[in-house]
Design a protein around this motif. Sequence first.
Motif, PDB file in Angstrom:
ATOM      1  N   TRP A 141       0.817  -1.210   0.000  1.00  0.00           N
ATOM      2  CA  TRP A 141       0.000   0.000   0.000  1.00  0.00           C
ATOM      3  C   TRP A 141       0.851   1.260   0.000  1.00  0.00           C
ATOM      4  O   TRP A 141       0.437   2.292  -0.523  1.00  0.00           O
ATOM      5  CB  TRP A 141      -0.933  -0.013   1.214  1.00  0.00           C
ATOM      6  CG  TRP A 141      -1.990  -1.071   1.150  1.00  0.00           C
ATOM      7  CD1 TRP A 141      -2.414  -1.747   0.038  1.00  0.00           C
ATOM      8  CD2 TRP A 141      -2.745  -1.592   2.241  1.00  0.00           C
ATOM      9  NE1 TRP A 141      -3.401  -2.654   0.374  1.00  0.00           N
ATOM     10  CE2 TRP A 141      -3.620  -2.582   1.716  1.00  0.00           C
ATOM     11  CE3 TRP A 141      -2.779  -1.327   3.611  1.00  0.00           C
ATOM     12  CZ2 TRP A 141      -4.511  -3.292   2.515  1.00  0.00           C
ATOM     13  CZ3 TRP A 141      -3.661  -2.034   4.412  1.00  0.00           C
ATOM     14  CH2 TRP A 141      -4.520  -3.007   3.860  1.00  0.00           C
ATOM     15  N   GLU A 148      -5.556   6.748  -4.088  1.00  0.00           N
ATOM     16  CA  GLU A 148      -5.900   5.518  -4.798  1.00  0.00           C
ATOM     17  C   GLU A 148      -6.413   4.460  -3.831  1.00  0.00           C
ATOM     18  O   GLU A 148      -7.350   3.713  -4.143  1.00  0.00           O
ATOM     19  CB  GLU A 148      -4.683   4.991  -5.557  1.00  0.00           C
ATOM     20  CG  GLU A 148      -4.984   3.766  -6.398  1.00  0.00           C
ATOM     21  CD  GLU A 148      -3.819   3.334  -7.254  1.00  0.00           C
ATOM     22  OE1 GLU A 148      -3.828   2.180  -7.734  1.00  0.00           O
ATOM     23  OE2 GLU A 148      -2.897   4.156  -7.455  1.00  0.00           O
ATOM     24  N   LEU A 149      -5.820   4.394  -2.643  1.00  0.00           N
ATOM     25  CA  LEU A 149      -6.308   3.460  -1.630  1.00  0.00           C
ATOM     26  C   LEU A 149      -7.729   3.821  -1.218  1.00  0.00           C
ATOM     27  O   LEU A 149      -8.583   2.942  -1.061  1.00  0.00           O
ATOM     28  CB  LEU A 149      -5.378   3.480  -0.418  1.00  0.00           C
ATOM     29  CG  LEU A 149      -3.925   3.083  -0.665  1.00  0.00           C
ATOM     30  CD1 LEU A 149      -3.118   3.209   0.627  1.00  0.00           C
ATOM     31  CD2 LEU A 149      -3.831   1.663  -1.210  1.00  0.00           C
ATOM     32  N   ARG A 152     -10.252   2.667  -3.698  1.00  0.00           N
ATOM     33  CA  ARG A 152     -10.562   1.243  -3.553  1.00  0.00           C
ATOM     34  C   ARG A 152     -11.640   1.043  -2.485  1.00  0.00           C
ATOM     35  O   ARG A 152     -12.554   0.237  -2.655  1.00  0.00           O
ATOM     36  CB  ARG A 152      -9.302   0.465  -3.166  1.00  0.00           C
ATOM     37  CG  ARG A 152      -8.241   0.367  -4.244  1.00  0.00           C
ATOM     38  CD  ARG A 152      -7.104  -0.543  -3.763  1.00  0.00           C
ATOM     39  NE  ARG A 152      -6.032  -0.644  -4.742  1.00  0.00           N
ATOM     40  CZ  ARG A 152      -4.972  -1.430  -4.595  1.00  0.00           C
ATOM     41  NH1 ARG A 152      -4.849  -2.186  -3.502  1.00  0.00           N
ATOM     42  NH2 ARG A 152      -4.034  -1.476  -5.522  1.00  0.00           N
ATOM     43  N   ALA A 155     -15.013   2.175  -3.800  1.00  0.00           N
ATOM     44  CA  ALA A 155     -15.541   1.243  -4.791  1.00  0.00           C
ATOM     45  C   ALA A 155     -16.137  -0.008  -4.142  1.00  0.00           C
ATOM     46  O   ALA A 155     -17.091  -0.587  -4.668  1.00  0.00           O
ATOM     47  CB  ALA A 155     -14.437   0.852  -5.775  1.00  0.00           C
ATOM     48  N   GLU A 156     -15.580  -0.419  -3.002  1.00  0.00           N
ATOM     49  CA  GLU A 156     -16.050  -1.610  -2.312  1.00  0.00           C
ATOM     50  C   GLU A 156     -17.227  -1.341  -1.383  1.00  0.00           C
ATOM     51  O   GLU A 156     -17.874  -2.281  -0.911  1.00  0.00           O
ATOM     52  CB  GLU A 156     -14.915  -2.221  -1.483  1.00  0.00           C
ATOM     53  CG  GLU A 156     -13.965  -3.091  -2.267  1.00  0.00           C
ATOM     54  CD  GLU A 156     -14.608  -4.418  -2.653  1.00  0.00           C
ATOM     55  OE1 GLU A 156     -14.523  -5.389  -1.879  1.00  0.00           O
ATOM     56  OE2 GLU A 156     -15.230  -4.474  -3.744  1.00  0.00           O
TER      57      GLU A 156
END
Length: 249
Positions: A141, A148-149, A152, A155-156
Amino acid sequence: MYQLKGDGWEPVSGGESDTSVYRRGDVFAKCCSTNGVRELRDERDRAEWLAGTGIPAATVVDWLESPDGACLMTSAVPGVAGSDLPSAVQVQAMESLGRTFRDLHSLPDCPFERPLASVIATAEDVVRRGAVNPAFLTDEWRLLDPAELLARVVAERPYIEIGADLAVCHGDACLPNVFFDPESLAVTGMIDVGRLGIGDPYLDLALITIQLYDEWSADPTPFLRAYGVPDPDRRRLEFYRLLDPLTWG
């Protein structure tokens, strides 16, 4: 920063929050500046509630405020922090830990909430301020931009929210925050409950299991079996393992 009065207070190292911690005998004092009073008051209220549920935890001894900040005094929890247990007793300790968190997550009528939306909002603020601590991230990471993390995580979020069970969560379920009787390996108490509230119990499960792996180099299966989820949702575990380090800063 709130200034303690009286002699005998010894500074205590450790912890990640913007507070100063001291100990005198069987009492711990956590002091903050004016900016931290609201957060520390929230911890006080949660500690008082948890102490009345039957779950072993530190109890509130005193609360002090001044123009410089505030101080929360709590009782010392007997026993040994999970981070200090020897490897020979780790399996038994994991079983005790699983049963205790199952009991915590089964508590009714919690007045505090910590919905996923607010946790993600905290992460968004930390990332926006460039305050993510790289020491909390995995090697993989750290190669990526925190934005960007966070993407994610966002998005989840729909997958995590669909069908999520809600329960009373500790919110910072790491081994230094849970104490054990060194002989029986029963859990003797929990500390640092400022993030306690109704949320997805996978938050606690994710933090504990990764701690068991990182700190003890242990397979968390005994913990998961004792808790009652021998085959957990790995996708949900990974989500909270990524989200949590983005919320400290």
